[in-house]
Design a protein around this motif. Structure first.
Motif, mmCIF file in Angstrom:
data_model
loop_
_atom_site.group_PDB
_atom_site.id
_atom_site.type_symbol
_atom_site.label_atom_id
_atom_site.label_comp_id
_atom_site.label_asym_id
_atom_site.label_seq_id
_atom_site.Cartn_x
_atom_site.Cartn_y
_atom_site.Cartn_z
ATOM 1 N N ARG A 142 0.828 -1.204 0.000
ATOM 2 C CA ARG A 142 0.000 0.000 0.000
ATOM 3 C C ARG A 142 0.864 1.256 0.000
ATOM 4 O O ARG A 142 0.490 2.274 -0.582
ATOM 5 C CB ARG A 142 -0.897 -0.041 1.225
ATOM 6 N N TYR A 143 2.030 1.184 0.673
ATOM 7 C CA TYR A 143 2.842 2.388 0.838
ATOM 8 C C TYR A 143 4.115 2.320 0.006
ATOM 9 O O TYR A 143 5.132 2.874 0.376
ATOM 10 C CB TYR A 143 3.174 2.594 2.311
ATOM 11 N N ILE A 144 4.071 1.645 -1.144
ATOM 12 C CA ILE A 144 5.289 1.466 -1.934
ATOM 13 C C ILE A 144 5.770 2.799 -2.511
ATOM 14 O O ILE A 144 6.961 3.087 -2.571
ATOM 15 C CB ILE A 144 5.056 0.405 -3.034
ATOM 16 N N MET A 145 4.792 3.646 -2.898
ATOM 17 C CA MET A 145 5.159 4.940 -3.484
ATOM 18 C C MET A 145 5.841 5.851 -2.446
ATOM 19 O O MET A 145 6.936 6.354 -2.714
ATOM 20 C CB MET A 145 3.895 5.597 -4.055
ATOM 21 N N PRO A 146 5.249 6.058 -1.269
ATOM 22 C CA PRO A 146 5.964 6.848 -0.253
ATOM 23 C C PRO A 146 7.326 6.267 0.089
ATOM 24 O O PRO A 146 8.277 7.019 0.364
ATOM 25 C CB PRO A 146 5.030 6.790 0.962
ATOM 26 N N LEU A 147 7.457 4.940 0.072
ATOM 27 C CA LEU A 147 8.741 4.319 0.397
ATOM 28 C C LEU A 147 9.804 4.753 -0.604
ATOM 29 O O LEU A 147 10.943 5.084 -0.233
ATOM 30 C CB LEU A 147 8.579 2.798 0.387
ATOM 31 N N PHE B 64 7.762 4.815 10.769
ATOM 32 C CA PHE B 64 8.913 4.441 9.945
ATOM 33 C C PHE B 64 9.347 5.619 9.065
ATOM 34 O O PHE B 64 10.527 5.969 8.994
ATOM 35 C CB PHE B 64 8.499 3.244 9.091
ATOM 36 N N PHE B 65 8.369 6.278 8.436
ATOM 37 C CA PHE B 65 8.703 7.428 7.582
ATOM 38 C C PHE B 65 9.243 8.584 8.407
ATOM 39 O O PHE B 65 10.170 9.289 7.976
ATOM 40 C CB PHE B 65 7.478 7.857 6.783
ATOM 41 N N VAL B 66 8.655 8.789 9.603
ATOM 42 C CA VAL B 66 9.142 9.890 10.446
ATOM 43 C C VAL B 66 10.604 9.654 10.816
ATOM 44 O O VAL B 66 11.422 10.589 10.807
ATOM 45 C CB VAL B 66 8.269 10.032 11.710
ATOM 46 N N ILE B 67 10.963 8.409 11.131
ATOM 47 C CA ILE B 67 12.356 8.118 11.487
ATOM 48 C C ILE B 67 13.271 8.404 10.299
ATOM 49 O O ILE B 67 14.350 8.991 10.453
ATOM 50 C CB ILE B 67 12.486 6.653 11.964
ATOM 51 N N SER B 68 12.815 8.026 9.084
ATOM 52 C CA SER B 68 13.639 8.286 7.897
ATOM 53 C C SER B 68 13.840 9.785 7.706
ATOM 54 O O SER B 68 14.963 10.243 7.442
ATOM 55 C CB SER B 68 12.984 7.705 6.646
ATOM 56 N N VAL B 69 12.749 10.551 7.838
ATOM 57 C CA VAL B 69 12.856 12.000 7.645
ATOM 58 C C VAL B 69 13.725 12.614 8.739
ATOM 59 O O VAL B 69 14.487 13.550 8.486
ATOM 60 C CB VAL B 69 11.457 12.640 7.595
ATOM 61 N N ALA B 70 13.635 12.056 9.963
ATOM 62 C CA ALA B 70 14.471 12.569 11.049
ATOM 63 C C ALA B 70 15.944 12.358 10.727
ATOM 64 O O ALA B 70 16.786 13.221 11.015
ATOM 65 C CB ALA B 70 14.108 11.882 12.360
ATOM 66 N N ALA B 71 16.267 11.214 10.109
ATOM 67 C CA ALA B 71 17.660 10.954 9.738
ATOM 68 C C ALA B 71 18.125 11.986 8.713
ATOM 69 O O ALA B 71 19.217 12.567 8.832
ATOM 70 C CB ALA B 71 17.799 9.547 9.178
#
Lengths: 170, 101
Positions: A142-147, B64-71
């Motif tokens: 579902r989140y492949i694009m944001p990844l 998970f995305f927040v941690i990536s952006v924090a990095a």
């Protein structure tokens, strides 16, 4: 019983470490207090049965980001520390009281609007939700694009950091 | 007494407030960046607690995305601090007044 003990131990240590980070004079001490805080938060993720994020927290935050911070602190060789600003404790107290009153107001409004989630998942379900398998499946479908966007962002940030820190460009 | 969702949310609030205090009261630019990391972690904690209470993975994907952006943010922020240190030989945020006047 053991769960409550663990939660309060980790929570109190996390708050104490955050306070230590704020108060410490030496930036290296600040960074080490923050590492302790991050480990406590990783432990709290484990008490929430979010095993994958607990591991990620230790690997990325304590392992990579904090090493970067310590590396920069030692690279800069801060012999001239900024003089501590005279802290106005009245202001700090006012800030704390304001935050408490604000939290209570928001809580009461949320109760009135009935937006607080009351349903609680069972521990078995929570363990399934927090596993690497569930997270990976969601992340790669579902989140492949944001990844992929986050991958490009990290590449851009790396290139930007190198360009900024290069001597010639200053 | 059982540890409910509210305890985790309250802990998140306390940690976030401490992070805000750090940003407002410290003068060392590196410590300010660390306080920002503290705030991000407080928000992550509330996200994970809500996600686990609701049995929904999406909140943890967001963490998970927040941690990536924090990095990414830490890398760029520290590079800026290094560049400013070259120019001013200090990390005191009071000394950085390039945009003043």
């Amino acid at each position: 019983m053991i769960a409550q003990f663990l939660f309060f131990l980790l929570a109190v240590t996390a708050i104490a470490a955050a306070l230590g980070m704020l108060i410490a004079r030496n930036p290296v001490a600040s960074a080490l207090w923050l590492v302790l805080n991050l480990f406590c938060i990783a432990g709290l993720y484990l008490t929430l049965q979010a095993a994958f994020l607990g591991v990620i927290q230790v690997l990325i935050y304590a392992g990579a980001i904090m090493v970067l911070f310590l590396f920069v602190i030692m690279l800069l060789n801060l012999e001239v520390l900024p003089h501590p600003r005279q802290i106005d404790w009245g202001k700090v107290l006012a800030f704390g009281v304001t935050m408490i009153v604000l939290a209570q107001l928001v809580y009461v409004v949320a109760l009135g609007l009935d937006v607080l989630p009351t349903f609680v998942a069972s521990p078995e379900q929570a363990a399934v939700t927090g596993s690497a398998e569930a997270l990976g499946r969601e992340l790669l479908t579902r989140y492949i694009m944001p990844l992929q966007v986050i991958g490009i962002l990290l590449l851009a940030a790396t290139i930007g950091a190198v360009m900024l820190a290069k001597r010639r460009f200053i | 007494m059982e540890i409910t969702l509210n305890w985790y949310l309250a802990l998140g609030v306390v940690l976030f407030t401490l992070g805000v205090l750090g940003v407002l009261f410290r003068r060392n630019a590196i410590v300010i960046l660390m306080s920002v990391e503290l705030m991000l972690n407080a928000v992550n904690l509330t996200l994970v607690a809500l996600s686990q209470a609701m049995g929904d993975v999406s909140g943890q994907v967001l963490v998970f995305f927040v941690i990536s952006v924090a990095a990414a943010e830490a890398a760029v922020g520290l590079a800026i601090v290094i560049a400013l240190f070259r120019k001013k030989v200090t990390v005191d945020v009071g000394a950085f007044n390039l945009f003043k006047y």
